[in-house]
Design an enzyme around this catalytic site. Structure first.
Site, PDB file in Angstrom:
ATOM      1  N   ARG A 131     -10.388  -1.424  10.621  1.00 59.32           N
ATOM      2  CA  ARG A 131     -10.571  -0.447   9.764  1.00 59.32           C
ATOM      3  C   ARG A 131     -11.555  -1.096   8.587  1.00 59.32           C
ATOM      4  O   ARG A 131     -12.360  -0.699   8.158  1.00 59.32           O
ATOM      5  CB  ARG A 131      -9.270  -0.040   8.949  1.00 59.32           C
ATOM      6  CG  ARG A 131      -8.666   0.876   9.582  1.00 59.32           C
ATOM      7  CD  ARG A 131      -7.817   1.775   8.581  1.00 59.32           C
ATOM      8  NE  ARG A 131      -6.424   0.821   8.525  1.00 59.32           N
ATOM      9  CZ  ARG A 131      -5.512   0.738   9.226  1.00 59.32           C
ATOM     10  NH1 ARG A 131      -5.347   1.392  10.544  1.00 59.32           N
ATOM     11  NH2 ARG A 131      -4.668  -0.167   8.871  1.00 59.32           N
ATOM     12  N   ASP A 138      -1.181  -1.731  -4.274  1.00 68.01           N
ATOM     13  CA  ASP A 138      -2.741  -1.686  -4.038  1.00 68.01           C
ATOM     14  C   ASP A 138      -3.343  -0.389  -4.139  1.00 68.01           C
ATOM     15  O   ASP A 138      -2.609   0.558  -4.239  1.00 68.01           O
ATOM     16  CB  ASP A 138      -2.746  -2.187  -2.562  1.00 68.01           C
ATOM     17  CG  ASP A 138      -3.828  -2.760  -2.140  1.00 68.01           C
ATOM     18  OD1 ASP A 138      -4.737  -2.661  -2.912  1.00 68.01           O
ATOM     19  OD2 ASP A 138      -3.919  -3.378  -1.117  1.00 68.01           O
ATOM     20  N   MET A 139      -4.518  -0.412  -4.297  1.00 69.07           N
ATOM     21  CA  MET A 139      -5.546   0.897  -4.410  1.00 69.07           C
ATOM     22  C   MET A 139      -6.185   1.074  -3.257  1.00 69.07           C
ATOM     23  O   MET A 139      -6.712   0.171  -2.666  1.00 69.07           O
ATOM     24  CB  MET A 139      -6.366   0.578  -5.469  1.00 69.07           C
ATOM     25  CG  MET A 139      -7.244   1.955  -5.977  1.00 69.07           C
ATOM     26  SD  MET A 139      -6.008   3.261  -6.410  1.00 69.07           S
ATOM     27  CE  MET A 139      -5.717   2.655  -8.215  1.00 69.07           C
ATOM     28  N   ARG A 198      -5.177  -6.118 -10.944  1.00 66.09           N
ATOM     29  CA  ARG A 198      -6.077  -7.067  -9.874  1.00 66.09           C
ATOM     30  C   ARG A 198      -7.301  -6.316  -9.966  1.00 66.09           C
ATOM     31  O   ARG A 198      -7.687  -5.234  -9.207  1.00 66.09           O
ATOM     32  CB  ARG A 198      -5.500  -6.940  -8.518  1.00 66.09           C
ATOM     33  CG  ARG A 198      -6.215  -7.770  -7.636  1.00 66.09           C
ATOM     34  CD  ARG A 198      -5.678  -7.772  -6.122  1.00 66.09           C
ATOM     35  NE  ARG A 198      -6.249  -8.806  -5.174  1.00 66.09           N
ATOM     36  CZ  ARG A 198      -7.065  -8.472  -4.394  1.00 66.09           C
ATOM     37  NH1 ARG A 198      -7.546  -7.480  -4.134  1.00 66.09           N
ATOM     38  NH2 ARG A 198      -7.655  -9.546  -3.570  1.00 66.09           N
ATOM     39  N   GLN A 207     -10.552  -0.730  -8.772  1.00 66.98           N
ATOM     40  CA  GLN A 207     -11.756  -1.133  -7.984  1.00 66.98           C
ATOM     41  C   GLN A 207     -12.959  -0.651  -9.018  1.00 66.98           C
ATOM     42  O   GLN A 207     -13.150   0.313  -9.109  1.00 66.98           O
ATOM     43  CB  GLN A 207     -11.544  -0.118  -6.751  1.00 66.98           C
ATOM     44  CG  GLN A 207     -10.654  -0.309  -6.033  1.00 66.98           C
ATOM     45  CD  GLN A 207     -10.645   0.534  -4.685  1.00 66.98           C
ATOM     46  OE1 GLN A 207     -10.895   0.165  -3.555  1.00 66.98           O
ATOM     47  NE2 GLN A 207     -10.227   1.672  -4.840  1.00 66.98           N
ATOM     48  N   LYS A 252       0.915  -1.121   0.008  1.00 65.77           N
ATOM     49  CA  LYS A 252       0.132   0.045   0.035  1.00 65.77           C
ATOM     50  C   LYS A 252       0.666   1.354   0.218  1.00 65.77           C
ATOM     51  O   LYS A 252       1.650   1.407   0.940  1.00 65.77           O
ATOM     52  CB  LYS A 252      -1.058  -0.090   1.271  1.00 65.77           C
ATOM     53  CG  LYS A 252      -2.092  -1.255   1.238  1.00 65.77           C
ATOM     54  CD  LYS A 252      -2.843  -0.912   2.400  1.00 65.77           C
ATOM     55  CE  LYS A 252      -4.048  -1.748   2.183  1.00 65.77           C
ATOM     56  NZ  LYS A 252      -3.654  -3.431   1.996  1.00 65.77           N
TER      57      LYS A 252
END
Length: 302
Positions: free
Chosen positions: A282, A122-123, A178, A152, A88
């Site tokens: 989270r 990662d997003m 992904r 996403q 991340k």
């Protein structure tokens, strides 16, 4: 009730939260991730290893995370695990200093590339989207076969983002995505909210990737999406090396098993680290419906 549990969970004892979390997190140490990864490899499943921790507040933390990742990659190489790595950008200072973040992550990608391995960017939430696409572009230009991006499907902008990223795609080094639905809480002005419309856009994104030779990581635990992905794979006559299914550790193991038994490549995301508590709380805040799973975990012993 779900929202109430999600709100009070961060104030509960860690041992209590771990009862829920241990299903989805390998443990605190790299040895835990290695153990889980070897078990999955033995089942014919590839893995993605991720060190937990995001949205740091000091650049010193970014340096520590960078050095930890470099050590992890060396150690995994000696263990001969079939894996790649996810990170991340906010763990490396994205929202503090984007150039320092880039240099930190570049060192990690260079290390992975030296072993012919792979890093997945990662997003995170929408405050990071443009920055993370920009970061990916720079890394992809320098390391065309060793870096990919999470996309996403619930964001309204995603289809156009995929099309725009086609300008760094090639047959020799396809753009690797992904594709997941998305978990962060976003406003309706920028994100689709309804189940069916999210699924429809997921499939639209996936078909575009397949029809344009991009590499999709089909990241879903939704059986209807899996079934429709099968049909798209058949429609475009994709060889097994041109895509893979991806799932989170501990989630829908029976569906995962059925995909593997059908002969498709599967990769499981294996998170670990001392920041598991923050990760768990989270994720629950972002998806309060998971609260029912916590209650089951507290009272059901397997």
């Amino acid at each position: 009730m779900n929202k109430l549990i999600a709100g009070i969970l961060p104030y509960m004892p860690k041992k209590l939260v771990w009862i829920f979390s241990k299903r989805y997190i390998a443990g605190e140490k790299i040895d835990d991730a290695i153990r889980v990864s070897k078990e999955l490899n033995a089942q014919g499943i590839m893995v993605t290893i991720d060190l937990l921790g995001e949205f740091i507040t000091e650049l010193k933390q970014a340096e520590e995370n960078r050095e930890t990742y470099l050590k992890i990659i060396d150690q995994i190489q000696t263990e001969k695990i079939d894996c790649n790595y996810s990170l991340k950008p906010t763990s490396f200072g994205l929202l503090l200093d984007k150039e320092i973040c880039f240099q930190n992550i570049r060192q990690i990608v260079a290390k992975a590339a030296s072993y012919d391995s792979f890093i997945r960017i990662d997003m995170e939430d929408s405050s990071c989207t443009n920055l993370e696409i920009e970061l990916f572009r720079k890394l992809k230009n320098e390391f065309p076969r060793h870096v990919g991006l999470v996309i996403q499907a619930y964001l309204r902008r995603t289809f156009e983002d995929i099309k725009k990223l086609g300008d760094i795609h090639s047959q020799e080094a396809p753009v690797s995505f992904r594709l997941c639905k998305g978990i962060y809480v976003e406003s309706e002005s920028i994100a689709f909210k309804k189940y069916q419309e999210i699924n429809d856009h997921y499939l639209e994104d996936l078909e575009y990737m397949m029809s344009n030779g991009m590499f999709p990581g089909i990241a879903t635990h939704d059986k209807p999406l899996v079934e429709k992905a099968y049909k798209l794979i058949e429609r475009y006559h994709l060889p097994k090396a041109a895509y893979e299914f991806q799932m989170l550790f501990g989630v829908t193991p029976e569906l995962r098993k059925s995909i593997v038994e059908k002969g498709h490549n599967m990769r499981v995301y294996v998170p670990f680290g001392k920041e598991w508590f923050g990760y768990s709380t989270r994720r629950l805040k972002e998806n309060p419906k998971m609260a029912s799973l916590i209650l089951k975990a507290l009272f059901v012993r397997k």
